[in-house]
Motif scaffolding. Structure first.
Motif, PDB file in Angstrom:
ATOM      1  N   PRO A   1      -3.266  -1.346   9.992  1.00 20.88           N
ATOM      2  CA  PRO A   1      -4.539  -0.929  10.067  1.00 20.88           C
ATOM      3  C   PRO A   1      -5.006   0.347   9.749  1.00 20.88           C
ATOM      4  O   PRO A   1      -5.883   0.761   9.538  1.00 20.88           O
ATOM      5  CB  PRO A   1      -4.963  -1.428  11.525  1.00 20.88           C
ATOM      6  CG  PRO A   1      -3.600  -1.584  12.342  1.00 20.88           C
ATOM      7  CD  PRO A   1      -2.735  -1.916  11.195  1.00 20.88           C
ATOM      8  N   GLY A   2      -3.825   1.242   9.982  1.00 19.93           N
ATOM      9  CA  GLY A   2      -4.132   2.814   9.852  1.00 19.93           C
ATOM     10  C   GLY A   2      -3.896   3.265   8.454  1.00 19.93           C
ATOM     11  O   GLY A   2      -4.217   4.406   8.135  1.00 19.93           O
ATOM     12  N   ILE A   3      -3.851   2.432   7.500  1.00 20.40           N
ATOM     13  CA  ILE A   3      -3.655   3.004   6.067  1.00 20.40           C
ATOM     14  C   ILE A   3      -5.124   3.556   5.581  1.00 20.40           C
ATOM     15  O   ILE A   3      -6.162   3.216   5.977  1.00 20.40           O
ATOM     16  CB  ILE A   3      -3.265   1.878   5.114  1.00 20.40           C
ATOM     17  CG1 ILE A   3      -4.117   0.720   4.961  1.00 20.40           C
ATOM     18  CG2 ILE A   3      -1.817   1.520   5.572  1.00 20.40           C
ATOM     19  CD1 ILE A   3      -3.936  -0.378   3.628  1.00 20.40           C
ATOM     20  N   ASP A   4      -5.056   4.579   4.655  1.00 19.83           N
ATOM     21  CA  ASP A   4      -5.994   4.979   4.090  1.00 19.83           C
ATOM     22  C   ASP A   4      -6.539   4.067   2.790  1.00 19.83           C
ATOM     23  O   ASP A   4      -7.773   4.240   2.054  1.00 19.83           O
ATOM     24  CB  ASP A   4      -6.083   6.486   3.532  1.00 19.83           C
ATOM     25  CG  ASP A   4      -5.724   7.146   4.869  1.00 19.83           C
ATOM     26  OD1 ASP A   4      -6.651   7.044   5.725  1.00 19.83           O
ATOM     27  OD2 ASP A   4      -4.780   8.141   5.256  1.00 19.83           O
ATOM     28  N   GLY A   5      -5.671   3.590   1.900  1.00 17.93           N
ATOM     29  CA  GLY A   5      -6.000   2.687   0.800  1.00 17.93           C
ATOM     30  C   GLY A   5      -6.826   1.532   1.030  1.00 17.93           C
ATOM     31  O   GLY A   5      -6.766   0.877   2.180  1.00 17.93           O
ATOM     32  N   ARG A   6      -7.282   1.085  -0.252  1.00 14.86           N
ATOM     33  CA  ARG A   6      -8.263  -0.102  -0.089  1.00 14.86           C
ATOM     34  C   ARG A   6      -7.914  -0.967  -1.209  1.00 14.86           C
ATOM     35  O   ARG A   6      -7.890  -0.465  -2.413  1.00 14.86           O
ATOM     36  CB  ARG A   6      -9.849   0.063  -0.075  1.00 14.86           C
ATOM     37  CG  ARG A   6     -10.174   1.038   1.346  1.00 14.86           C
ATOM     38  CD  ARG A   6     -10.028   0.060   2.404  1.00 14.86           C
ATOM     39  NE  ARG A   6     -10.342   0.836   3.550  1.00 14.86           N
ATOM     40  CZ  ARG A   6      -9.487   1.336   4.672  1.00 14.86           C
ATOM     41  NH1 ARG A   6      -8.276   1.391   4.202  1.00 14.86           N
ATOM     42  NH2 ARG A   6      -9.926   2.061   5.438  1.00 14.86           N
ATOM     43  N   LEU A   7      -7.466  -2.202  -0.909  1.00 18.21           N
ATOM     44  CA  LEU A   7      -7.312  -3.019  -1.853  1.00 18.21           C
ATOM     45  C   LEU A   7      -8.324  -3.344  -3.027  1.00 18.21           C
ATOM     46  O   LEU A   7      -7.926  -3.437  -4.328  1.00 18.21           O
ATOM     47  CB  LEU A   7      -7.105  -4.598  -1.586  1.00 18.21           C
ATOM     48  CG  LEU A   7      -6.603  -5.605  -2.478  1.00 18.21           C
ATOM     49  CD1 LEU A   7      -5.474  -5.275  -3.309  1.00 18.21           C
ATOM     50  CD2 LEU A   7      -6.333  -6.919  -1.728  1.00 18.21           C
ATOM     51  N   GLU A   8      -9.781  -3.022  -2.694  1.00 21.02           N
ATOM     52  CA  GLU A   8     -10.798  -3.267  -3.442  1.00 21.02           C
ATOM     53  C   GLU A   8     -10.710  -2.441  -4.591  1.00 21.02           C
ATOM     54  O   GLU A   8     -11.398  -2.535  -5.761  1.00 21.02           O
ATOM     55  CB  GLU A   8     -11.960  -3.511  -2.611  1.00 21.02           C
ATOM     56  CG  GLU A   8     -12.168  -2.110  -1.908  1.00 21.02           C
ATOM     57  CD  GLU A   8     -12.016  -2.433  -0.558  1.00 21.02           C
ATOM     58  OE1 GLU A   8     -12.625  -1.856   0.511  1.00 21.02           O
ATOM     59  OE2 GLU A   8     -11.074  -3.385  -0.129  1.00 21.02           O
ATOM     60  N   ASN A   9     -10.140  -1.165  -4.452  1.00 19.02           N
ATOM     61  CA  ASN A   9     -10.108  -0.097  -5.524  1.00 19.02           C
ATOM     62  C   ASN A   9      -9.083  -0.374  -6.668  1.00 19.02           C
ATOM     63  O   ASN A   9      -9.432   0.233  -7.463  1.00 19.02           O
ATOM     64  CB  ASN A   9      -9.655   1.215  -4.330  1.00 19.02           C
ATOM     65  CG  ASN A   9     -10.667   1.775  -3.790  1.00 19.02           C
ATOM     66  OD1 ASN A   9     -11.801   1.548  -3.717  1.00 19.02           O
ATOM     67  ND2 ASN A   9      -9.960   2.678  -2.826  1.00 19.02           N
ATOM     68  N   VAL A  10      -8.056  -1.346  -6.294  1.00 20.26           N
ATOM     69  CA  VAL A  10      -7.152  -1.661  -7.478  1.00 20.26           C
ATOM     70  C   VAL A  10      -7.248  -3.373  -7.881  1.00 20.26           C
ATOM     71  O   VAL A  10      -6.387  -3.572  -8.339  1.00 20.26           O
ATOM     72  CB  VAL A  10      -5.980  -1.138  -6.966  1.00 20.26           C
ATOM     73  CG1 VAL A  10      -5.690   0.241  -7.216  1.00 20.26           C
ATOM     74  CG2 VAL A  10      -5.445  -1.709  -5.588  1.00 20.26           C
ATOM     75  N   GLN A  11      -8.113  -3.765  -7.160  1.00 18.03           N
ATOM     76  CA  GLN A  11      -8.234  -5.377  -7.427  1.00 18.03           C
ATOM     77  C   GLN A  11      -8.531  -5.670  -8.825  1.00 18.03           C
ATOM     78  O   GLN A  11      -7.901  -6.568  -9.073  1.00 18.03           O
ATOM     79  CB  GLN A  11      -9.593  -5.997  -6.634  1.00 18.03           C
ATOM     80  CG  GLN A  11      -9.540  -7.581  -6.523  1.00 18.03           C
ATOM     81  CD  GLN A  11      -8.770  -7.907  -5.309  1.00 18.03           C
ATOM     82  OE1 GLN A  11      -9.140  -7.431  -4.174  1.00 18.03           O
ATOM     83  NE2 GLN A  11      -8.073  -8.844  -5.373  1.00 18.03           N
ATOM     84  N   GLY A  12      -9.021  -4.817  -9.705  1.00 21.12           N
ATOM     85  CA  GLY A  12      -9.220  -5.172 -10.992  1.00 21.12           C
ATOM     86  C   GLY A  12      -7.920  -5.091 -11.768  1.00 21.12           C
ATOM     87  O   GLY A  12      -7.865  -5.483 -12.871  1.00 21.12           O
ATOM     88  N   LEU A  13      -6.625  -4.563 -11.429  1.00 14.83           N
ATOM     89  CA  LEU A  13      -5.505  -4.632 -11.993  1.00 14.83           C
ATOM     90  C   LEU A  13      -5.013  -5.982 -12.039  1.00 14.83           C
ATOM     91  O   LEU A  13      -4.090  -6.403 -12.866  1.00 14.83           O
ATOM     92  CB  LEU A  13      -4.509  -3.916 -11.443  1.00 14.83           C
ATOM     93  CG  LEU A  13      -4.946  -2.312 -11.389  1.00 14.83           C
ATOM     94  CD1 LEU A  13      -3.758  -1.513 -10.660  1.00 14.83           C
ATOM     95  CD2 LEU A  13      -5.149  -1.698 -12.488  1.00 14.83           C
ATOM     96  N   LEU A  14      -5.326  -6.807 -10.872  1.00 17.16           N
ATOM     97  CA  LEU A  14      -4.710  -8.185 -10.694  1.00 17.16           C
ATOM     98  C   LEU A  14      -5.618  -9.259 -11.425  1.00 17.16           C
ATOM     99  O   LEU A  14      -6.632  -9.241 -11.759  1.00 17.16           O
ATOM    100  CB  LEU A  14      -4.872  -8.686  -9.350  1.00 17.16           C
ATOM    101  CG  LEU A  14      -4.114  -7.452  -8.270  1.00 17.16           C
ATOM    102  CD1 LEU A  14      -4.344  -7.829  -6.907  1.00 17.16           C
ATOM    103  CD2 LEU A  14      -2.651  -7.535  -8.714  1.00 17.16           C
ATOM    104  N   LYS A  15      -4.818 -10.443 -11.810  1.00 20.68           N
ATOM    105  CA  LYS A  15      -5.266 -11.514 -12.587  1.00 20.68           C
ATOM    106  C   LYS A  15      -6.312 -12.339 -11.645  1.00 20.68           C
ATOM    107  O   LYS A  15      -7.310 -12.841 -12.096  1.00 20.68           O
ATOM    108  CB  LYS A  15      -3.995 -12.508 -12.943  1.00 20.68           C
ATOM    109  CG  LYS A  15      -3.361 -11.967 -14.112  1.00 20.68           C
ATOM    110  CD  LYS A  15      -2.285 -13.041 -14.406  1.00 20.68           C
ATOM    111  CE  LYS A  15      -1.376 -12.373 -15.648  1.00 20.68           C
ATOM    112  NZ  LYS A  15      -0.429 -13.463 -15.874  1.00 20.68           N
ATOM    113  N   GLN A  16      -5.963 -12.268 -10.262  1.00 23.48           N
ATOM    114  CA  GLN A  16      -6.829 -13.202  -9.362  1.00 23.48           C
ATOM    115  C   GLN A  16      -7.071 -12.079  -8.007  1.00 23.48           C
ATOM    116  O   GLN A  16      -6.521 -11.135  -7.940  1.00 23.48           O
ATOM    117  CB  GLN A  16      -6.127 -14.213  -8.785  1.00 23.48           C
ATOM    118  CG  GLN A  16      -5.543 -15.176  -9.719  1.00 23.48           C
ATOM    119  CD  GLN A  16      -5.098 -16.506  -9.270  1.00 23.48           C
ATOM    120  OE1 GLN A  16      -4.680 -16.467  -7.915  1.00 23.48           O
ATOM    121  NE2 GLN A  16      -4.701 -17.357 -10.443  1.00 23.48           N
TER     122      GLN A  16
END
Length: 325
Positions: free
Chosen positions: A310-325
């Protein structure tokens, strides 16, 4: 995580709580979990039952949160690159019940050549071509693995490189009295501290007038760097312009000095790192705009179906566009 949150503010720093110096060349400190804040991705994976493996990945030699990769190696700078690759291939051939799901592999080149000869040198160009061939070797060898259809590969780095020269030095001793000033680190930036507030103020007022140098009081360090809200960060940050070097005293032309380095303003193109990815999780022939290294953790966690720390600074939504799904 940002440096102000995980606490590794450089390859060399003084920790006032421990009253100890951390430096990358000191194995006892590198393997001391007290210096590492947050939770690395391999710790997250191991805690959630996924085996991991590391070949010289920074931080894996320390039992962070009392956890290390299931397989890890103590750093050996001279261990051949091809031998490292062969070991990784063997790990991927292990029986499924003991096979690591996440494997991290580190090479110190072309960073070493960039420091020694400069990023624009012919020697560094040759090393880049050599490492490109080595990557080709990895991509060829993994094609013969049974798990290849399910294998995702990510290639990244933690920094770029800028050309430096002994002609572009900023020797602080030339401008301020260093007797009462403690200097921590040299190169693109340095931290200054002092037991005397007056001496520190004098240094600040003097150095802010020096060409090719920017000086920040700790509270004035730009928020976008996420490099001030930690007790290890000292009173003054002294930052050189791109290609300039902060030193205590002048290094003459006969002294060794790195011809390339990193640690300048991360908005500079020369400081940007590489990011390549392939595998079933990623889009094919897709180019993204600049991404942040902090977002690689949640990207990997998502692919491995892990719950992120929970303490990370990164966010999946920032790189979601790299993924197929």
């Amino acid at each position: 995580m940002y440096a102000e949150n995980h606490g590794l503010i450089g390859n060399y720093f003084f920790d006032p709580k421990f009253n100890e110096v951390y430096q990358l060349r000191d194995r006892s400190k590198v393997e001391d979990a007290r210096f590492y804040g947050g939770e690395p991705i391999w710790v997250t994976a191991e805690k959630q039952g996924l085996r991991t493996a590391s070949y010289f990945w920074v931080g894996t030699e320390a039992p962070i949160g009392d956890q290390q990769p299931s397989i890890w190696k103590r750093y050996d700078h001279d261990f051949p690159f091809e031998a490292r690759i062969d070991s990784v291939i063997k790990w991927f051939r292990m029986p499924e019940q003991i096979r690591p799901r996440l494997v991290m592999l580190y090479f110190h080149e072309p960073d070493g050549a960039g420091h020694r000869y400069g990023p624009k040198s012919s020697e560094t160009q040759i090393m880049v071509e050599s490492m490109d061939s080595l990557l080709g070797s990895i991509l060829t060898k993994i094609k013969y693995l049974d798990i290849y259809p399910d294998l995702n590969v990510v290639v990244t780095s933690d920094h770029g490189m800028a050309q430096t020269s002994f002609k572009r030095q900023i020797p602080l001793k030339k401008y301020i009295d260093m007797e009462y000033i403690k200097m921590e680190g040299s190169g693109p930036y340095s931290f200054l501290s002092s037991a005397s507030i007056n001496k520190l103020e004098d240094a600040y007022n003097t150095l802010r007038k020096i060409p090719h140098l920017t000086v920040y009081l700790k509270n004035d360090i730009p928020d976008r760097w996420h490099f001030k809200n930690h007790y290890r960060i000292k009173d003054l940050l002294v930052l050189a312009d791109e290609g300039w070097t902060v030193v205590e005293t002048d290094h003459g032309p006969l002294s060794y000095m790195s011809k390339g380095t990193h640690g300048y303003d991360n908005s500079l193109r020369s400081m940007h790192a590489i990011f390549l990815a392939q595998g079933p999780a990623f889009k094919i022939n897709y180019s993204a705009s600049v991404i942040k290294n902090i977002d690689i953790y949640p990207l990997i966690a998502h692919i491995l179906k892990l719950e992120s720390f929970p303490g990370i600074d990164g966010r999946l939504e920032n790189v979601q566009g790299l993924l197929k799904q």
